[in-house]
Design a protein around this motif. Structure first.
Motif, PDB file in Angstrom:
ATOM      1  N   ILE A  64       0.836  -1.207   0.000  1.00 21.81           N
ATOM      2  CA  ILE A  64       0.000   0.000   0.000  1.00 21.81           C
ATOM      3  C   ILE A  64       0.869   1.254   0.000  1.00 21.81           C
ATOM      4  O   ILE A  64       0.606   2.217  -0.728  1.00 21.81           O
ATOM      5  CB  ILE A  64      -0.964  -0.015   1.205  1.00 21.81           C
ATOM      6  N   GLY A  65       1.919   1.238   0.812  1.00 25.43           N
ATOM      7  CA  GLY A  65       2.827   2.394   0.851  1.00 25.43           C
ATOM      8  C   GLY A  65       3.495   2.648  -0.482  1.00 25.43           C
ATOM      9  O   GLY A  65       3.604   3.798  -0.929  1.00 25.43           O
ATOM     10  N   LEU A  66       3.940   1.588  -1.133  1.00 27.77           N
ATOM     11  CA  LEU A  66       4.565   1.758  -2.449  1.00 27.77           C
ATOM     12  C   LEU A  66       3.563   2.229  -3.495  1.00 27.77           C
ATOM     13  O   LEU A  66       3.904   2.991  -4.398  1.00 27.77           O
ATOM     14  CB  LEU A  66       5.218   0.448  -2.895  1.00 27.77           C
ATOM     15  N   SER A  67       2.303   1.780  -3.377  1.00 30.39           N
ATOM     16  CA  SER A  67       1.302   2.210  -4.350  1.00 30.39           C
ATOM     17  C   SER A  67       0.939   3.679  -4.151  1.00 30.39           C
ATOM     18  O   SER A  67       0.620   4.372  -5.113  1.00 30.39           O
ATOM     19  CB  SER A  67       0.048   1.350  -4.238  1.00 30.39           C
ATOM     20  N   LEU A  68       0.964   4.147  -2.905  1.00 32.90           N
ATOM     21  CA  LEU A  68       0.702   5.571  -2.676  1.00 32.90           C
ATOM     22  C   LEU A  68       1.812   6.435  -3.255  1.00 32.90           C
ATOM     23  O   LEU A  68       1.565   7.532  -3.747  1.00 32.90           O
ATOM     24  CB  LEU A  68       0.535   5.843  -1.176  1.00 32.90           C
ATOM     25  N   LYS A  69       3.032   5.922  -3.203  1.00 26.62           N
ATOM     26  CA  LYS A  69       4.165   6.672  -3.753  1.00 26.62           C
ATOM     27  C   LYS A  69       4.110   6.709  -5.285  1.00 26.62           C
ATOM     28  O   LYS A  69       4.411   7.732  -5.889  1.00 26.62           O
ATOM     29  CB  LYS A  69       5.469   6.026  -3.288  1.00 26.62           C
ATOM     30  N   SER A  70       3.719   5.584  -5.902  1.00 29.52           N
ATOM     31  CA  SER A  70       3.734   5.522  -7.361  1.00 29.52           C
ATOM     32  C   SER A  70       2.373   5.819  -7.989  1.00 29.52           C
ATOM     33  O   SER A  70       2.255   5.771  -9.212  1.00 29.52           O
ATOM     34  CB  SER A  70       4.197   4.131  -7.819  1.00 29.52           C
ATOM     35  N   GLN A  85      -2.140  -1.668  -7.670  1.00 24.90           N
ATOM     36  CA  GLN A  85      -1.246  -2.136  -6.610  1.00 24.90           C
ATOM     37  C   GLN A  85      -1.838  -1.814  -5.238  1.00 24.90           C
ATOM     38  O   GLN A  85      -1.694  -2.589  -4.300  1.00 24.90           O
ATOM     39  CB  GLN A  85       0.133  -1.493  -6.759  1.00 24.90           C
ATOM     40  N   ARG A  86      -2.543  -0.688  -5.125  1.00 21.07           N
ATOM     41  CA  ARG A  86      -3.198  -0.317  -3.866  1.00 21.07           C
ATOM     42  C   ARG A  86      -4.302  -1.320  -3.534  1.00 21.07           C
ATOM     43  O   ARG A  86      -4.439  -1.749  -2.389  1.00 21.07           O
ATOM     44  CB  ARG A  86      -3.766   1.092  -3.960  1.00 21.07           C
ATOM     45  N   ALA A  87      -5.067  -1.723  -4.538  1.00 24.33           N
ATOM     46  CA  ALA A  87      -6.124  -2.718  -4.314  1.00 24.33           C
ATOM     47  C   ALA A  87      -5.528  -4.064  -3.903  1.00 24.33           C
ATOM     48  O   ALA A  87      -6.027  -4.715  -2.982  1.00 24.33           O
ATOM     49  CB  ALA A  87      -6.966  -2.873  -5.570  1.00 24.33           C
ATOM     50  N   ASN A  88      -4.455  -4.458  -4.560  1.00 25.11           N
ATOM     51  CA  ASN A  88      -3.782  -5.707  -4.181  1.00 25.11           C
ATOM     52  C   ASN A  88      -3.220  -5.622  -2.768  1.00 25.11           C
ATOM     53  O   ASN A  88      -3.265  -6.589  -2.008  1.00 25.11           O
ATOM     54  CB  ASN A  88      -2.657  -6.037  -5.163  1.00 25.11           C
ATOM     55  N   GLY A  89      -2.691  -4.472  -2.415  1.00 24.54           N
ATOM     56  CA  GLY A  89      -2.167  -4.282  -1.059  1.00 24.54           C
ATOM     57  C   GLY A  89      -3.258  -4.377  -0.012  1.00 24.54           C
ATOM     58  O   GLY A  89      -3.071  -4.978   1.050  1.00 24.54           O
TER      59      GLY A  89
END
Length: 103
Positions: A66-72, A77-81
């Protein structure tokens, strides 16, 4: 030729004798519990602690995702997180969920 065979046989016998000696010397007694139910309970606690550890690892990985998806700015990726976090929570609290279901 006969002398060579005797040396080889003596070497094999020495190795076998050392192996047997080491095997006999390293035997340690296993003390079993008096109550068989206690053994099953201990095994169950051990398995559930392993499951909890796996759930915590998944939970941490989901938070990282989730943190990486917020950055990118990646919504997939946020849904997968978020799904990984939800799965990690369910796996972490499996013992408690099963206790609620079974009463």
């Amino acid at each position: 030729m006969n002398n060579k065979f005797e040396k080889r046989a003596k070497r094999v016998y020495t190795m076998f004798a050392c192996l047997v000696l080491v095997t006999v010397m390293t035997v340690c007694p296993a003390f079993a519990a008096d109550d068989p139910l206690a053994v099953v309970t201990n095994l169950s606690d051990f398995i559930f602690s392993l499951i909890r550890a796996i759930g915590l690892i998944l939970l941490g990985f989901g938070i990282l995702q989730i943190g990486l998806s917020l950055k990118s700015h990646d919504p997939s990726q946020r849904a997968n997180g978020m799904l990984t976090v939800a799965g990690g929570i369910v796996i972490t609290f499996t013992k408690e969920i099963l206790a609620l279901i079974t009463g």
